[in-house]
Structures are given as C-alpha cells and as structure tokens.
Design a protein around this motif. Structure first.
Motif, PDB file in Angstrom:
ATOM      1  N   ILE A  28       0.865  -1.173   0.000  1.00  0.00           N
ATOM      2  CA  ILE A  28       0.000   0.000   0.000  1.00  0.00           C
ATOM      3  C   ILE A  28       0.905   1.227   0.000  1.00  0.00           C
ATOM      4  O   ILE A  28       1.728   1.395   0.904  1.00  0.00           O
ATOM      5  N   GLN A  29       0.741   2.047  -1.030  1.00  0.00           N
ATOM      6  CA  GLN A  29       1.629   3.195  -1.186  1.00  0.00           C
ATOM      7  C   GLN A  29       0.903   4.493  -0.898  1.00  0.00           C
ATOM      8  O   GLN A  29      -0.301   4.601  -1.151  1.00  0.00           O
ATOM      9  N   PRO A  30       1.626   5.485  -0.364  1.00  0.00           N
ATOM     10  CA  PRO A  30       1.006   6.786  -0.104  1.00  0.00           C
ATOM     11  C   PRO A  30       0.317   7.313  -1.357  1.00  0.00           C
ATOM     12  O   PRO A  30       0.863   7.203  -2.456  1.00  0.00           O
ATOM     13  N   GLY A  31      -0.896   7.817  -1.171  1.00  0.00           N
ATOM     14  CA  GLY A  31      -1.608   8.418  -2.289  1.00  0.00           C
ATOM     15  C   GLY A  31      -2.286   7.428  -3.211  1.00  0.00           C
ATOM     16  O   GLY A  31      -2.926   7.823  -4.175  1.00  0.00           O
ATOM     17  N   TYR A 173      -1.907   5.760   6.621  1.00  0.00           N
ATOM     18  CA  TYR A 173      -2.584   4.663   5.930  1.00  0.00           C
ATOM     19  C   TYR A 173      -3.951   4.401   6.554  1.00  0.00           C
ATOM     20  O   TYR A 173      -4.098   4.486   7.772  1.00  0.00           O
ATOM     21  N   ILE A 174      -4.902   4.085   5.702  1.00  0.00           N
ATOM     22  CA  ILE A 174      -6.248   3.743   6.165  1.00  0.00           C
ATOM     23  C   ILE A 174      -6.597   2.359   5.634  1.00  0.00           C
ATOM     24  O   ILE A 174      -6.417   2.087   4.445  1.00  0.00           O
ATOM     25  N   LEU A 175      -7.067   1.515   6.525  1.00  0.00           N
ATOM     26  CA  LEU A 175      -7.558   0.205   6.113  1.00  0.00           C
ATOM     27  C   LEU A 175      -9.064   0.231   6.270  1.00  0.00           C
ATOM     28  O   LEU A 175      -9.568   0.382   7.389  1.00  0.00           O
ATOM     29  N   ALA A 176      -9.785   0.176   5.172  1.00  0.00           N
ATOM     30  CA  ALA A 176     -11.238   0.272   5.233  1.00  0.00           C
ATOM     31  C   ALA A 176     -11.835  -1.078   4.849  1.00  0.00           C
ATOM     32  O   ALA A 176     -11.702  -1.516   3.710  1.00  0.00           O
ATOM     33  N   GLN A 199      -8.918  10.804   1.210  1.00  0.00           N
ATOM     34  CA  GLN A 199      -7.750  10.055   0.734  1.00  0.00           C
ATOM     35  C   GLN A 199      -6.896  10.932  -0.177  1.00  0.00           C
ATOM     36  O   GLN A 199      -5.676  10.972  -0.038  1.00  0.00           O
ATOM     37  N   GLN A 200      -7.551  11.651  -1.076  1.00  0.00           N
ATOM     38  CA  GLN A 200      -6.795  12.476  -2.014  1.00  0.00           C
ATOM     39  C   GLN A 200      -6.196  13.687  -1.335  1.00  0.00           C
ATOM     40  O   GLN A 200      -5.033  14.001  -1.512  1.00  0.00           O
ATOM     41  N   ARG A 201      -7.004  14.334  -0.496  1.00  0.00           N
ATOM     42  CA  ARG A 201      -6.526  15.561   0.138  1.00  0.00           C
ATOM     43  C   ARG A 201      -5.343  15.278   1.069  1.00  0.00           C
ATOM     44  O   ARG A 201      -4.415  16.049   1.166  1.00  0.00           O
ATOM     45  N   ARG A 202      -5.382  14.134   1.747  1.00  0.00           N
ATOM     46  CA  ARG A 202      -4.322  13.825   2.709  1.00  0.00           C
ATOM     47  C   ARG A 202      -3.274  12.878   2.154  1.00  0.00           C
ATOM     48  O   ARG A 202      -2.411  12.399   2.898  1.00  0.00           O
ATOM     49  N   ASN A 203      -3.395  12.559   0.871  1.00  0.00           N
ATOM     50  CA  ASN A 203      -2.426  11.672   0.228  1.00  0.00           C
ATOM     51  C   ASN A 203      -2.272  10.344   0.980  1.00  0.00           C
ATOM     52  O   ASN A 203      -1.170   9.818   1.150  1.00  0.00           O
TER      53      ASN A 203
END
Ligand SMILES: Nc1ncnc2c1ncn2[C@@H]1O[C@H](COP(=O)(O)OP(=O)(O)O)[C@@H](O)[C@H]1O
Ligand SMILES: [Mg+2]
Length: 322
Positions: A28-31, A173-176, A199-203
């Motif tokens: 899982i990569q940033p952004g 990172y967010i795991l949804a 997700q986009q705003r906080r990359n």
C-alpha cells in the motif's frame, strides 16, 4: 510504504488449526488505493487485520511472512510502538458502524480519547480538533454531536464519526474493511465520496476491502482478487476490468449488476468458497471452474500468467474467454 510479504495465517476451527490465508504479498503506497476483492469468506478481513496485527486477539496465528511499515516489521515491534502505529500511522475503518462505536460513551468522549492517545493536546485543544474532524467528515452540528450517544445517530452519521476517529491522529494509511456495506445505497454514495476526498486531500495510502466492483472502479488504483485465502489475480484497476485473466475474476465481473442486461437475473457463481481446511490441493477454484482439468491438480503460482504487473494464478489464464 506499508507492505505485506508472503504472509500466512492459521485459525482454529473446532479444535483443528488450519491455514486461512497463505502467502499473501501486497503493498500500500502513499496516495494510492489498493482494492481487495472477493466473495465473503475468502480471507479479506483476516488479511486487512493482519496489517495491524489485530487477528491475534481472536486466535489468528501468523505462520510465516511479515508486515513492514517503512521497512520495520510490525511483528518485531514492542507493544508500545505498536499502540502508536495503530491509529497513529495506520487507522482502520470497520464494516459495522453500529458495533464499532461503544454505546456507553458519548461521541465526544470516544473521539477525544483517540486524539489524546496519539497527540499531546489538552482537553480544550482536543475538543477543537474533534470539532474540526467532525466538520471535515461533513458533520457540522459538532457541539451537540459531541454530547450525543451512538444510539442517537443514523448509520451514515456513525460511519462518518468512525471516519473522523480514523483521521484523528493524521494517519498515513487507512484500512477500510467494507466501509459502506452496512449502509443504505444513497448513504453509501456519499460516504464513498467522503473517503475519496479525504484520501486524495491527505495523500493517504488506502486498502479498500470490498465485494463491490462499482466501488473498485471509483476508488482503486490497483486490485488484488482473493479466493480461498490467497491472491489469485493482481493488477492495475484497468486491467481487472478490461482484461480479467483468472476464471474467478471473470466470474465475479459477470455477477456485477452493470454487466447484466436490465430485467435479466444476476449471474451467480455456482457453489461456495471452501472454508479454511477444505481447499482443493491444486487450484482452490477447481470445483467451481469450467476450465478445470488435470493441469489444475497442481497448485498454481501467482505468476503462472504474467504481463507487466498483471498476474494471475491460473494455468489457463492465457486462454481467451469463451
Ligand atoms: N478468528 C477466527 N477463527 C476461526 N476462523 C476464522 C476466524 N476469522 C475468520 N475465520 C474464517 O476464515 C475465513 C476467512 O474469513 P474472513 O477473513 O473474515 O473472510 P472475508 O472477510 O473475505 O469475508 C472464513 O471461513 C472465516 O470463517
Ligand atoms: Mg470480511
């Protein structure tokens, strides 16, 4: 980067310890948003929870492999570091907003507990942050919400509160895990839009567990398809839609409402996902697959078929669909 390397997990079913997840590798990569899809019982939640070492509280055991956060193993971290990682670097949003909130405490108490666990803020600062987080997730009547108890909120509002709590310590990172499954369709759309915006705003790097291909199309950059405890196909999202290679992925795609003419019944994949301990020793999709033959008696590797970063665990993946 948050990375899972060849992770295998076992669970205990009626006193017998059996593999439930095998050899799962993903990054899982940033952004970027990685979708994890598959029918119920494929091992998606076990996999997502392992990214935070949560399964060990429910008797789930790691049999091999690792989870690395920026190169450090979660499995060799001490408990204190792990507590900071949970919620601080990696946050989780669960499927059931009804059960993920504690009914005994007010919304304010629960949000501010998370904030103060991770950030050095006094009570007044924590409250300010809580109000801002609630506004960020579209809940503007913050003051009265902080005093409210979960019972008083609708499903959509509870899920927004949980998203606000997940964002409380500014995680990377967010795991949804099926974040919209328990909600009404109209509410789902708005929650998805909210997740996407945050997700986009906080990359954020995000893992999105879902069985909804509409959600995959809307949110994901890359996709892992899981079946019976393993990844059977992995690809950039375009390839999953335009050129699915594993018969299981193809079957899932045919079950989408969009792919069926109006008024016709939805296709279903005959049979069921075999539970842990009941997998075919060769291809685990063997019993449900129209292409299964003698070549499928040997367990196929994920790179059995490969083109660029598109991989499929099927010896027949090179064949064009009938
Ligand atoms: N703590 C547990 N103990 C025993 N079996 C479990 C446990 N958690 C999950 N399982 C089993 O492992 C399989 C995969 O579960 P899960 O990861 O929840 O699937 P999914 O999220 O894809 O629906 C299921 O058959 C489930 O019953
Ligand atoms: Mg699940």
């Amino acid at each position: 980067m948050l990375e899972m390397r060849s992770l295998s997990l076992s669970v205990t079913v009626r006193g017998r310890t059996v593999r439930a997840v095998t050899d799962v590798s993903l990054a899982i990569q940033p952004g970027r948003v990685l979708g994890l899809v598959g029918e119920s019982g494929c091992g998606k939640s076990l996999t997502a929870q392992a990214l935070l070492r949560l399964g060990e509280y429910q008797g789930v055991r790691r049999e091999g492999g690792d989870v690395l956060l920026d190169g450090s193993s979660l499995f060799s971290m001490d408990q204190q570091t792990l507590r900071q990682v949970r919620g601080g670097r990696i946050a989780m949003i669960f499927q059931e907003p009804m059960t993920a909130l504690n009914p005994v405490f007010s919304v304010g108490t629960q949000i501010m507990d998370v904030i103060r666990l991770h950030l050095k803020l006094n009570k007044a600062q924590a409250k300010q942050r809580a109000l801002r987080l609630l506004a960020d997730v579209g809940l503007h009547d913050g003051e009265s919400l902080l005093a409210a108890y979960p019972d008083a909120l609708s499903g959509g509002m509870r899920q927004r509160v949980l998203i606000a709590m997940a964002m409380a310590a500014d995680p990377d990172y967010i795991l949804a895990d099926e974040p919209t499954t328990a909600l009404d369709v109209s509410v789902q759309t708005r929650i998805v839009a909210l997740l996407r915006k945050l997700q986009q705003r906080r990359n954020l790097g995000m893992l999105l567990v879902t069985h909804d291909f509409g959600l995959v199309a809307e949110m994901c950059d890359d996709v892992c398809v899981m079946y019976a405890g393993e990844i059977v196909e992995q690809a950039p999202v375009r390839d999953i839609f335009d050129d699915p290679r594993h018969p299981y992925t193809r079957a899932l795609m045919q079950c989408r409402p969009e792919s069926v003419a109006r008024g016709r019944p939805l296709a279903v994949i005959p049979g069921q996902v075999p539970p842990p301990g009941r997998w075919h020793r060769g291809c685990r999709f063997f019993d449900r697959c129209a292409l299964a033959d003698g070549a499928c008696e040997t367990h196929p590797a994920l790179d059995c078929w490969q083109r660029g970063d598109h991989r499929a665990r099927c010896v027949h993946a090179g064949k064009e669909p009938a």
